[in-house]
Structure formats: C-alpha cells, structure tokens
Design a protein around this motif. Structure first.
Motif, short mmCIF file in Angstrom:
data_model
loop_
_atom_site.label_atom_id
_atom_site.label_comp_id
_atom_site.label_asym_id
_atom_site.label_seq_id
_atom_site.Cartn_x
_atom_site.Cartn_y
_atom_site.Cartn_z
N ALA A 107 0.83 -1.29 -0.15
CA ALA A 107 -0.22 0.02 -0.06
C ALA A 107 0.88 1.16 -0.07
N PRO A 108 1.90 1.45 0.82
CA PRO A 108 2.64 2.69 0.76
C PRO A 108 3.13 2.90 -0.51
N THR A 109 3.51 2.01 -1.24
CA THR A 109 4.03 2.30 -2.65
C THR A 109 2.88 2.43 -3.89
N LEU A 110 1.75 2.41 -3.47
CA LEU A 110 0.62 2.53 -4.58
C LEU A 110 0.37 4.04 -4.55
N ALA A 111 0.11 4.56 -5.85
CA ALA A 111 -0.41 5.91 -5.91
C ALA A 111 -1.88 6.42 -5.35
N PRO A 112 -1.90 7.45 -5.04
CA PRO A 112 -3.10 7.81 -4.22
C PRO A 112 -4.31 7.46 -5.50
N GLY A 113 -5.49 7.02 -4.85
CA GLY A 113 -6.57 6.52 -5.76
C GLY A 113 -6.43 5.36 -6.36
N THR A 114 -5.50 4.49 -6.13
CA THR A 114 -5.27 3.04 -6.81
C THR A 114 -6.40 2.26 -6.18
N ARG A 115 -6.97 1.57 -7.30
CA ARG A 115 -8.11 0.51 -6.88
C ARG A 115 -7.58 -0.81 -6.89
N CYS A 116 -7.75 -1.28 -5.87
CA CYS A 116 -7.31 -2.82 -5.73
C CYS A 116 -8.52 -3.84 -5.51
N ALA A 117 -7.99 -4.90 -5.81
CA ALA A 117 -9.11 -6.10 -5.63
C ALA A 117 -8.19 -7.08 -4.99
N ILE A 118 -8.93 -7.77 -3.84
CA ILE A 118 -8.12 -8.99 -3.24
C ILE A 118 -9.41 -10.08 -3.28
N ILE A 119 -8.78 -11.22 -3.42
CA ILE A 119 -9.92 -12.40 -3.38
C ILE A 119 -9.45 -13.15 -2.05
N LEU A 120 -10.50 -13.20 -1.36
CA LEU A 120 -10.34 -14.17 -0.14
C LEU A 120 -11.14 -15.46 -0.22
N HIS A 121 -10.18 -16.30 -0.30
CA HIS A 121 -10.64 -17.71 -0.84
C HIS A 121 -11.63 -18.47 0.16
N ASP A 122 -11.39 -18.34 1.48
CA ASP A 122 -12.24 -19.18 2.32
C ASP A 122 -12.63 -18.43 3.25
N GLY A 123 -13.49 -18.81 4.56
CA GLY A 123 -13.85 -18.43 5.83
C GLY A 123 -12.93 -18.99 6.62
#
Length: 355
Positions: free
Chosen positions: A300-316
């Motif tokens: 996150a600290p290396t990403l430009a302001p406003g960067t849109r990120c998607a993360i996949i949470l595989h299970d519960g």
C-alpha cells in the motif's frame, strides 16, 4: 399503522439481481459478494475491494473448479453416475468435490494430509466421501503433497474406471476463475482495476485471473501472494504449518501463470492478517486470505493515491479455529505469544516480504 420494521438504508441493500430460485445446489456457486474495505487500509489513499468466496455453498473458491471440472468430465463422457472420482486436496476442494459428486451420483475418494482441518475431513465424510489421510511426507522430497499424489496414483491404478480431475493441471480449474471469479470482479468494477492480489496453491485462481485480464486487454497488475516455504514461482520448499496456501512442488498450472510480481508471507503473517480482518472489517477469513490482506498492507505505501485494488479471499475462518484463531496454537507452533500477537495485529506495519 406504521410498520415496526426499519428498512435498510440504500447503501446496505444488496446490489444487483437476487437469484430467487435456482435448479439444484450447484447452481448457487459463484456471484459472491464484492465488499469495499473502508477500515483495513484507512491510513492509505487506496480503494480496496474484497471478493468473499466464503459465500459459495461449501464455503470456498474451490466450489467453482469442482463444479466445472466435473461438468466438463460428464460432457466428455469421462465421468457419470457411478464413477469413482479420486483427488488430492488440502481440504477445500475435497469438500467441494464431495458435494458435487454426491449431487451427480458419483463416489468420491479424497487424499488429504495431516495438516487438513479436521472439520474439512468430517464434512467430506458427512457428504459421503471416503477420506485417506497421509501422515508421512514423501521420503525423497520430504513433501506431503508429493506423498498425496503418489497415493492418488496408487488408488487410480487399483480402481477400475476411476476419474482423476487433476486440479493441478486441469484447464477447467483456471477456466472456472476466468469465466467466474475474475469476470465477476471486472464487471462489478466496470473493468477499472489497477491491482489484483491472489493467493496461490494449485495456481488455478491466479491463472484464471491472468487469462481473463489478458484476453480482455486489461492493464491490471496481478500480484501472486505465496507462502514462505512454497516452491511456486521459483520459491524454496520449506516447512509450512497452514494448509491450502503455497505448494511443495511447481504445478503445471503454476508454470503457465503470467503474473507481474510475487509477495511471500509467513504463517504468522497469515495469522496477523486474519486477526486484522476480524478486528477492522468484521470479516472472518481463512489463512490465505490473511496472507493476501497483509501483502496488500505491505504494498500500500508504494501505490499511487486512488489506486483501485481487488483482493480475493478464498475461504472463511471456520476451518482455522484450531490454528489461526487459537492463541495457544499460534504460540506453540509459530512462537508468538498472545501479547506479541496483539501488538502485531494493532501495528500499522506489515511484515510481508517481496520476492
């Protein structure tokens, strides 16, 4: 008379169409929620969305390839009612295949190892599966996955007409995520995704994500999140305590992945990430999801302001109650006491490392 029921405000109503009825339980696979995380990364000016695969009927992303691999086998005449399906699994795919095989009238034999969550093994058996538990690693490599695959080969040899989905090489594994998981994220965000982070094991999910994004001309950066001790993507095999994350060998699917970057996380990183998701977002997620969450915190600290990120949470998190969410296990197996763990969870720094 005024109703005593208070309606949900618009922002809390479910977006999109609601499937009022479906034809059979397998038709409920997919269309899992995509949830904006406003608290987990509040100190960074980034836009983060989490795909909650625990909303699939058996609780993980593995429902997708399980259904698709069997449907493909049925269409090709390789399997049908009465067929014995044999597969290796760390837990989630086994549960998904147990349900899908039961639905299609097939017998299922699953080979797991001693790291598989007991609740996964019990669930498979409740769904009618026969489960073989490998307790000793392969003597030549010291790896449990290699030992599992060796037992699968033995079972196939002595079971007439058996079918092996081979999740490690079957193109329908990434295909399920290309037409499902990644397409759903892309459509929900109108194709505007700067970065997607995906945990790896068989590499089916990340391969499918890459295939969809490249086929549709997206410039999205794909970050593979792998375990320290995993042999994937040039890693070095080593001890890993948590199942379903990383692999002791390269798989045919992992060799085909065209990712942009790899971040490797430890078992303790996964625990910290899971505990943070609970504390900050009330999301109860599995081990690899915690790894992905921590990996993004490091990037996150290396990403430009406003960067849109998607993360996949595989299970519960249910399958990890005796590991990730058990302070005594974390101290005994990972050497981190409750006070130190609480401090790590509350810290804004991420221990995730690049590779």
């Amino acid at each position: 008379m005024r109703s005593s029921v208070t309606p949900f405000p618009p922002e809390h109503r479910r977006q999109g169409s609601v499937r009022a009825s479906v034809d059979g339980i397998l038709a409920t696979v997919g269309q899992t929620p995509l949830v904006r995380l406003r608290r987990q990364y509040a100190e960074h000016d980034i836009d983060v969305w989490a795909k909650l695969e625990s909303f699939n009927p058996t609780g993980s992303a593995k429902d997708r390839p399980a259904v698709r691999m069997l449907q493909d086998a049925i269409a090709l005449g390789e399997a049908g009612p009465g067929t014995t399906v044999i597969e290796s699994s760390s837990g989630n795919l086994g549960v998904a295949l147990a349900r899908a095989c039961r639905f299609h009238g097939m017998r299922f034999i699953c080979v797991v190892d001693s790291r598989a969550p007991s609740i996964s093994v019990e669930t498979m058996r409740a769904l009618g599966a026969s489960v073989h538990v490998v307790t000793e690693p392969d003597p030549a490599t010291g790896d449990l996955l290699v030992a599992r695959l060796a037992l699968v080969a033995q079972l196939l040899e002595r079971t007439p007409g058996a079918f092996w989905p081979d999740q490690y090489a079957n193109p329908e594994n990434p295909g399920a995520h290309a037409v499902g998981t990644m397409r759903e994220i892309d459509e929900a965000l109108d194709g505007a995704i700067d970065v997607v982070l995906v945990a790896t094991s068989t590499a089916g999910t990340i391969a499918g994500c890459c295939d969809f994004l490249r086929a549709n001309g997206r410039s999205t950066r794909v970050i593979a999140v792998d375990a320290v001790g995993s042999a994937l993507f040039g890693g070095t095999r080593g001890p890993r305590k948590l199942p379903g994350f990383g692999a002791g060998i390269e798989t045919p699917l992992s060799r085909s992945v065209r990712h942009d970057h790899v971040v490797r996380v430890t078992d303790l990183d996964c625990v910290v990430g899971c505990r943070r998701l609970v504390e900050r977002e009330a999301i109860f997620a599995g081990a690899s999801a915690g790894g992905v969450a921590v990996a993004l915190a490091g990037l996150a600290p290396t990403l430009a302001p406003g960067t849109r990120c998607a993360i996949i949470l595989h299970d519960g998190g249910t399958g990890y109650l005796r590991t990730v969410y058990d302070d005594a296990w974390v101290e005994a197996e990972l050497g981190c006491g409750a006070d130190e763990l609480a401090a790590r969870v509350n810290s804004l720094q991420s221990p995730a490392s690049d590779a």
